[in-house]
Scaffold this motif. Structure first.
Motif, PDB file in Angstrom:
ATOM      1  N   GLY A 420       0.811  -1.211   0.000  1.00 53.93           N
ATOM      2  CA  GLY A 420       0.000   0.000   0.000  1.00 53.93           C
ATOM      3  C   GLY A 420       0.844   1.261   0.000  1.00 53.93           C
ATOM      4  N   LEU A 421       1.884   1.284   0.828  1.00 53.76           N
ATOM      5  CA  LEU A 421       2.764   2.456   0.869  1.00 53.76           C
ATOM      6  C   LEU A 421       3.452   2.681  -0.467  1.00 53.76           C
ATOM      7  CD1 LEU A 421       4.377   2.087   4.409  1.00 53.76           C
ATOM      8  CD2 LEU A 421       3.107   4.084   3.579  1.00 53.76           C
ATOM      9  N   ALA A 422       3.891   1.595  -1.115  1.00 53.85           N
ATOM     10  CA  ALA A 422       4.617   1.722  -2.384  1.00 53.85           C
ATOM     11  C   ALA A 422       3.701   2.210  -3.500  1.00 53.85           C
ATOM     12  CB  ALA A 422       5.246   0.389  -2.755  1.00 53.85           C
ATOM     13  N   VAL A 423       2.586   1.546  -3.678  1.00 57.40           N
ATOM     14  CA  VAL A 423       1.688   1.869  -4.797  1.00 57.40           C
ATOM     15  C   VAL A 423       1.006   3.216  -4.579  1.00 57.40           C
ATOM     16  CG1 VAL A 423      -0.375   1.148  -6.056  1.00 57.40           C
ATOM     17  CG2 VAL A 423       1.321  -0.555  -5.366  1.00 57.40           C
ATOM     18  N   LEU A 424       0.423   3.411  -3.399  1.00 54.82           N
ATOM     19  CA  LEU A 424      -0.279   4.665  -3.147  1.00 54.82           C
ATOM     20  C   LEU A 424       0.694   5.836  -3.042  1.00 54.82           C
ATOM     21  CD1 LEU A 424      -2.943   3.391  -0.577  1.00 54.82           C
ATOM     22  CD2 LEU A 424      -3.246   3.853  -3.018  1.00 54.82           C
ATOM     23  N   GLY A 425       1.918   5.568  -2.553  1.00 50.02           N
ATOM     24  CA  GLY A 425       2.929   6.618  -2.525  1.00 50.02           C
ATOM     25  C   GLY A 425       3.309   7.075  -3.921  1.00 50.02           C
ATOM     26  N   THR A 426       3.384   6.132  -4.848  1.00 53.28           N
ATOM     27  CA  THR A 426       3.671   6.480  -6.243  1.00 53.28           C
ATOM     28  C   THR A 426       2.535   7.303  -6.843  1.00 53.28           C
ATOM     29  OG1 THR A 426       4.988   4.470  -6.521  1.00 53.28           O
ATOM     30  CG2 THR A 426       4.177   5.538  -8.527  1.00 53.28           C
ATOM     31  N   VAL A 427       1.299   6.918  -6.528  1.00 49.74           N
ATOM     32  CA  VAL A 427       0.130   7.680  -7.006  1.00 49.74           C
ATOM     33  C   VAL A 427       0.193   9.114  -6.484  1.00 49.74           C
ATOM     34  CG1 VAL A 427      -2.385   7.882  -6.821  1.00 49.74           C
ATOM     35  CG2 VAL A 427      -1.343   5.649  -7.245  1.00 49.74           C
ATOM     36  N   LEU A 428       0.538   9.268  -5.212  1.00 48.77           N
ATOM     37  CA  LEU A 428       0.615  10.603  -4.620  1.00 48.77           C
ATOM     38  C   LEU A 428       1.706  11.436  -5.282  1.00 48.77           C
ATOM     39  CD1 LEU A 428      -0.320  12.568  -2.379  1.00 48.77           C
ATOM     40  CD2 LEU A 428       1.424  11.551  -0.901  1.00 48.77           C
ATOM     41  N   LEU A 429       2.894  10.844  -5.474  1.00 52.32           N
ATOM     42  CA  LEU A 429       3.987  11.573  -6.103  1.00 52.32           C
ATOM     43  C   LEU A 429       3.624  12.007  -7.523  1.00 52.32           C
ATOM     44  CD1 LEU A 429       7.035   9.435  -4.939  1.00 52.32           C
ATOM     45  CD2 LEU A 429       6.644  11.833  -4.380  1.00 52.32           C
ATOM     46  N   HIS A 430       3.072  11.091  -8.295  1.00 49.96           N
ATOM     47  CA  HIS A 430       2.729  11.393  -9.694  1.00 49.96           C
ATOM     48  C   HIS A 430       1.693  12.508  -9.777  1.00 49.96           C
ATOM     49  CE1 HIS A 430       1.742  10.762 -13.921  1.00 49.96           C
ATOM     50  NE2 HIS A 430       0.465  10.715 -13.562  1.00 49.96           N
ATOM     51  N   ASN A 431       0.624  12.403  -8.984  1.00 51.52           N
ATOM     52  CA  ASN A 431      -0.447  13.389  -9.060  1.00 51.52           C
ATOM     53  C   ASN A 431      -0.002  14.746  -8.522  1.00 51.52           C
ATOM     54  OD1 ASN A 431      -2.330  11.658 -10.216  1.00 51.52           O
ATOM     55  ND2 ASN A 431      -3.066  10.926  -8.251  1.00 51.52           N
ATOM     56  N   THR A 432       0.806  14.740  -7.469  1.00 54.31           N
ATOM     57  CA  THR A 432       1.296  16.017  -6.929  1.00 54.31           C
ATOM     58  C   THR A 432       2.186  16.724  -7.943  1.00 54.31           C
ATOM     59  OG1 THR A 432       1.230  15.138  -4.668  1.00 54.31           O
ATOM     60  CG2 THR A 432       2.576  17.089  -5.043  1.00 54.31           C
ATOM     61  N   THR A 433       3.117  15.964  -8.548  1.00 52.91           N
ATOM     62  CA  THR A 433       4.013  16.558  -9.543  1.00 52.91           C
ATOM     63  C   THR A 433       3.225  17.140 -10.708  1.00 52.91           C
ATOM     64  OG1 THR A 433       5.750  14.978  -8.948  1.00 52.91           O
ATOM     65  CG2 THR A 433       5.986  16.115 -11.054  1.00 52.91           C
ATOM     66  N   ARG A 434       2.242  16.402 -11.193  1.00 52.26           N
ATOM     67  CA  ARG A 434       1.430  16.886 -12.315  1.00 52.26           C
ATOM     68  C   ARG A 434       0.661  18.145 -11.941  1.00 52.26           C
ATOM     69  NH1 ARG A 434      -3.420  13.237 -13.165  1.00 52.26           N
ATOM     70  NH2 ARG A 434      -4.029  14.506 -11.363  1.00 52.26           N
ATOM     71  N   ASN A 435       0.038  18.146 -10.742  1.00 54.51           N
ATOM     72  CA  ASN A 435      -0.751  19.304 -10.319  1.00 54.51           C
ATOM     73  C   ASN A 435       0.134  20.541 -10.125  1.00 54.51           C
ATOM     74  OD1 ASN A 435      -2.924  17.574 -10.293  1.00 54.51           O
ATOM     75  ND2 ASN A 435      -3.046  17.403  -8.063  1.00 54.51           N
ATOM     76  N   VAL A 436       1.283  20.349  -9.468  1.00 59.28           N
ATOM     77  CA  VAL A 436       2.188  21.481  -9.217  1.00 59.28           C
ATOM     78  C   VAL A 436       2.743  22.017 -10.534  1.00 59.28           C
ATOM     79  CG1 VAL A 436       4.387  22.156  -8.170  1.00 59.28           C
ATOM     80  CG2 VAL A 436       2.778  20.737  -6.882  1.00 59.28           C
ATOM     81  N   GLN A 437       3.070  21.122 -11.456  1.00 56.45           N
ATOM     82  CA  GLN A 437       3.586  21.550 -12.764  1.00 56.45           C
ATOM     83  C   GLN A 437       2.567  22.434 -13.479  1.00 56.45           C
ATOM     84  OE1 GLN A 437       5.255  18.421 -15.194  1.00 56.45           O
ATOM     85  NE2 GLN A 437       4.740  19.487 -17.077  1.00 56.45           N
ATOM     86  N   ASN A 438       1.313  22.034 -13.468  1.00 59.83           N
ATOM     87  CA  ASN A 438       0.268  22.833 -14.114  1.00 59.83           C
ATOM     88  C   ASN A 438       0.112  24.188 -13.430  1.00 59.83           C
ATOM     89  OD1 ASN A 438      -0.275  20.776 -15.923  1.00 59.83           O
ATOM     90  ND2 ASN A 438      -1.936  19.907 -14.704  1.00 59.83           N
ATOM     91  N   THR A 439       0.221  24.203 -12.111  1.00 63.04           N
ATOM     92  CA  THR A 439       0.113  25.466 -11.369  1.00 63.04           C
ATOM     93  C   THR A 439       1.281  26.394 -11.694  1.00 63.04           C
ATOM     94  OG1 THR A 439      -1.130  24.485  -9.542  1.00 63.04           O
ATOM     95  CG2 THR A 439       0.130  26.473  -9.051  1.00 63.04           C
ATOM     96  N   LEU A 440       2.479  25.845 -11.779  1.00 63.23           N
ATOM     97  CA  LEU A 440       3.652  26.659 -12.094  1.00 63.23           C
ATOM     98  C   LEU A 440       3.541  27.275 -13.483  1.00 63.23           C
ATOM     99  CD1 LEU A 440       6.479  24.341 -10.681  1.00 63.23           C
ATOM    100  CD2 LEU A 440       5.671  26.501  -9.691  1.00 63.23           C
ATOM    101  N   ILE A 441       3.106  26.479 -14.440  1.00 63.02           N
ATOM    102  CA  ILE A 441       2.948  26.987 -15.807  1.00 63.02           C
ATOM    103  C   ILE A 441       1.906  28.098 -15.848  1.00 63.02           C
ATOM    104  CG2 ILE A 441       2.178  26.387 -18.136  1.00 63.02           C
ATOM    105  CD1 ILE A 441       3.419  23.609 -17.692  1.00 63.02           C
ATOM    106  N   ALA A 442       0.806  27.882 -15.104  1.00 64.12           N
ATOM    107  CA  ALA A 442      -0.259  28.887 -15.067  1.00 64.12           C
ATOM    108  C   ALA A 442       0.211  30.185 -14.414  1.00 64.12           C
ATOM    109  CB  ALA A 442      -1.468  28.341 -14.309  1.00 64.12           C
ATOM    110  N   ASN A 443       1.285  30.085 -13.600  1.00 65.19           N
ATOM    111  CA  ASN A 443       1.796  31.279 -12.919  1.00 65.19           C
ATOM    112  C   ASN A 443       3.069  31.817 -13.574  1.00 65.19           C
ATOM    113  OD1 ASN A 443       0.410  31.992 -10.047  1.00 65.19           O
ATOM    114  ND2 ASN A 443       0.131  29.821 -10.543  1.00 65.19           N
ATOM    115  N   GLY A 444       3.308  31.441 -14.846  1.00 63.53           N
ATOM    116  CA  GLY A 444       4.365  32.062 -15.609  1.00 63.53           C
ATOM    117  C   GLY A 444       5.685  31.336 -15.659  1.00 63.53           C
ATOM    118  N   VAL A 445       5.809  30.187 -15.056  1.00 62.68           N
ATOM    119  CA  VAL A 445       7.053  29.423 -15.140  1.00 62.68           C
ATOM    120  C   VAL A 445       7.132  28.790 -16.527  1.00 62.68           C
ATOM    121  CG1 VAL A 445       8.365  27.482 -14.207  1.00 62.68           C
ATOM    122  CG2 VAL A 445       7.052  28.965 -12.664  1.00 62.68           C
TER     123      VAL A 445
END
Length: 535
Positions: A420-445
């Motif tokens: 559970g830690l391995a699989v769900l941890g990977t899901v969390l990392l992937h989704n966080t990175t994707r969400n933050v990337q979209n936010t950064l682009i939207a803010n001019g990065v």
């Protein structure tokens, strides 16, 4: 629980009355150390790194070495408890655990600090693997079947609550010195040993050989596969090392099963899985633990990052879960004693699945007020199912091999928690990175720079063993958006936990509804337990 229950001895010796209340207290003190140590070290990680100069990878191994050793040696610990005696192995495990704890606290500064700490954390895991199956087997042996559910409900309820106590205790102790998180185990162990002596627990060894070949195979198989799962986030799921460990470990475990089926005195008697109720109990535990153990890590980091709470405040956030778990555990134990394991397992898996799903739907509302009813519901469901599934499995042990069967159930639980830690941890990392990337682009990065920055931010806030920390040097508006991104990324994690519990619900429906109502006779007849029909 002050009544007395005579111990049974295979040799037909005169029974010695063991105090049930003192026995339960002694075993709770003993196992409390193992549960607290699963979470307490992560809180002190920044101080340990700063004082000893550990690398980030080294600190991760300080955390992982304990869990890896625990998973590798649980089966052996359970078998040794039956062969050498439950009381004896509980004391051996306790002494191994507390001595290694003291040595962890006494780690010298310098180049040897990292190796020293990792080594004795692994020995701590070995001590816990020897102690826990024996301690649980002692409780099972002393309490009669008709009262065992309530006793183990208290056992698992208190022990589970101590997992959440770890961060609180760790935060308080580290204000003095981080070394105290290890030294605190010394007085606890002394109390456990004294109470064990006062309880007059009889040691009942069984003159049987230990299957050392099986012990090596299961340790290698569990160790390799759990190592692959632990390192998946660091190595990546596309890494050959990750899959070599996971597939190689599973292959060794397959060899272990084949060897056990051909061994006269195996480490694990595989025929116990022919009991449909036992198989269902373990299936329910497997899928439930995918949610139960990882939720402490994910909720703690979520509280620190998304809700901007301190580590101590985050620990209090976890305690909301136990507002449901504690009464659910007690109710589950009573239902088990009166109606068998099936009703509380079915109700518990359904309630927790709904609770986790509703919690997921409110995770982006950055307020505990919006979430707490569903957190309590999720905790109550887990509490309802945990004691009945664990106790019913132990009640069906072959020839009263309580240590062996406890080793099986705890191995299942630890393996599923790692998964559970391995699989769900990977899901969390992937989704966080994707969400933050979209936010950064939207803010001019710039789009070509956003992935690298997003990955750095994600690594910082998810912590990887050092606790989540919000990034510094970022404007308040962008920081609020990143917190929202992280909260949103936790939604699929909680939905995944809900899905695992939904599968556990389907498994619980397959339970035959029979229940054990009498103790097994001392003879080696594996069918000597009385089993009632559906409750």
């Amino acid at each position: 629980m002050a009544s007395q229950q005579p111990d049974r001895t295979p040799e037909g010796a005169a029974p010695v009355a063991a105090s049930q209340s003192l026995t339960l207290a002694a075993m709770l003190f003993a196992v409390s150390m193992t549960f607290i140590d699963q979470t307490i070290v992560s809180i002190a990680a920044p101080d340990i790194i700063r004082e000893l100069g550990l690398s980030a990878v080294g600190m991760q191994w300080v955390v992982n070495a304990y869990l890896l050793s625990l998973a590798a040696f649980f089966a052996l610990g359970g078998r040794l408890a039956d062969v050498l005696g439950h009381k004896r192995m509980m004391l051996v495990g306790t002494l191994t655990f507390v001595i290694s704890s003291a040595l962890c606290g006494a780690v010298p500064s310098g180049g040897a600090a990292e190796a020293w700490l990792i080594c004795f954390r692994a020995v701590q895991g070995l001590g816990a693997a020897l102690m826990f199956p024996a301690a649980l087997a002692v409780v099972v042996e002393v309490f009669p079947v008709e009262r065992r559910g309530r006793a183990l409900a208290l056992f698992f309820g208190v022990a589970g609550g101590l997992t959440a106590l770890g961060p609180i205790l760790g935060g308080w102790l580290t204000t003095w010195t981080w070394r105290a998180i290890f030294w605190v185990n010394v007085p606890v162990a002394v109390v456990a040993v004294v109470l064990t002596v006062l309880a007059r627990i009889r040691n009942t060894p069984r003159r049987e050989p230990v299957d050392w070949t099986g012990a090596v195979l299961v340790a290698v198989g569990m160790g390799l596969s759990v190592l692959g799962l632990q390192q998946a986030a660091a190595w990546g799921w596309g890494s050959w090392a990750t899959w070599l460990c996971i597939i190689g470990g599973l292959a060794v475990l397959a060899v272990f099963v084949m060897v056990e089926l051909r061994t006269e005195h195996p480490l694990i008697k595989m025929r116990v899985f022919a009991d449909r109720a036992f198989a269902v109990d373990n299936a329910v535990l497997f899928f439930a633990m995918i949610a139960f153990v990882p939720v402490f890590f994910f909720a703690s980091v979520y509280a620190q990052v998304a809700l901007d709470q301190s580590p101590n405040e985050a620990a209090l956030y976890l305690l909301v879960f136990f507002l449901g778990f504690a009464p659910g555990s007690q109710l589950g134990g009573r239902m088990l004693d009166r109606r068998g394991a099936r009703p509380p397992m079915v109700l518990g898996t359904a309630l927790s699945a709904v609770g986790f799903a509703l919690w997921a739907s409110k995770i982006t509302d950055l307020s505990l007020n919006a979430q707490w009813p569903y957190i309590v519901m999720a905790g109550a469901g887990i509490g309802l199912l945990l004691t009945p599934a664990s106790t019913d499995a132990v009640n069906r042990s072959i020839n009263a091999s309580y240590g062996e069967v406890t080793g099986i159930t705890q191995t299942v639980r630890n393996y599923s928690a790692s998964l559970g830690l391995a699989v769900l941890g990977t899901v969390l990392l992937h989704n966080t990175t994707r969400n933050v990337q979209n936010t950064l682009i939207a803010n001019g990065v710039p789009e070509d720079a956003a992935p690298g920055v997003a990955d750095t931010v994600t690594q910082g806030i998810t912590g990887h063993g050092a606790g989540g920390q919000t990034p510094t040097g970022i404007g308040s508006n962008l920081l609020d958006a990143i917190r929202q991104d992280f909260a949103e990324a936790n939604g699929p994690v909680l939905y995944g936990m809900a899905a695992a519990l939904a599968v556990a619900f389907l498994c619980a429906l397959r339970h035959p509804g029979t229940r054990v109502t009498a103790e097994a006779a001392p003879a080696a007849d594996t069918t000597s337990r009385q089993v009632d029909g559906p409750a």
